[in-house]
Design a protein around this motif. Sequence first.
Motif: not given
Length: 212
Positions: A99-128
């Motif tokens: 909770k404490a590290i949820i600070a700043g802009d959305l792009a600063e505290f959100t998760c890179l791998v969570g973001t990518m997994a949602q987008e590419v789970h069927t289109s890019a299985p190696e990234i997923r």
Amino acid sequence: MARPTKQSPERGGARIRLLEAARDVIRAKGYAATTVDDLCAAAGVTKGAFFHHFGSKDALGVAAAEFWAETTTAFFAAAPYHQPADALDRVLAYVAFRKAIIAGDLAEFTCLVGTMAQEVHTSAPEIRDACGRSIFGHTATLEADIERARRDRGIDAREWSAASLARHTQTVIQGGFVLAKAGNDPELAREALDHLDRYIRHLFRVEQEQAA
């Protein structure tokens, strides 16, 4: 998972700069909307340098997920939530730290791998799969403390395990990031972690202990 961000004070070689650019630009724009030109511009390198290190944008996506796993592992290993002597206190301190590290802009505290997994789970299985290794690898680091807390408090609930509760923490965290993006409001992610804290206390019967 979060939160390594910002460029290194002393920027390294082209490959590291591209990985850092991917970490930051993809969290801000999403994987599909991020172009090789975007990454080169953010990293301050040429397209020739990009393709010298990565055969394709998807190859960079896999490497970025692995870089995220490496850097976040070090970040969380050094975090203060490991300090309490009591295992349940460490689990609750983990939630408080997230909770404490949820600070700043959305792009600063959100998760890179969570973001990518949602987008590419069927289109890019190696990234997923690389994203999955990062998320589940971090999840596994919580299991020992959860299991120790179960033993310490005599919790013998057959309907849940240390592994399943560890996964649930990540479900709440990643879901909180999605809600924060959908509502453009970081407080929605913090609210989710407050509920997670209450849920864990309920599972471990903290309310009953305090009432007694």
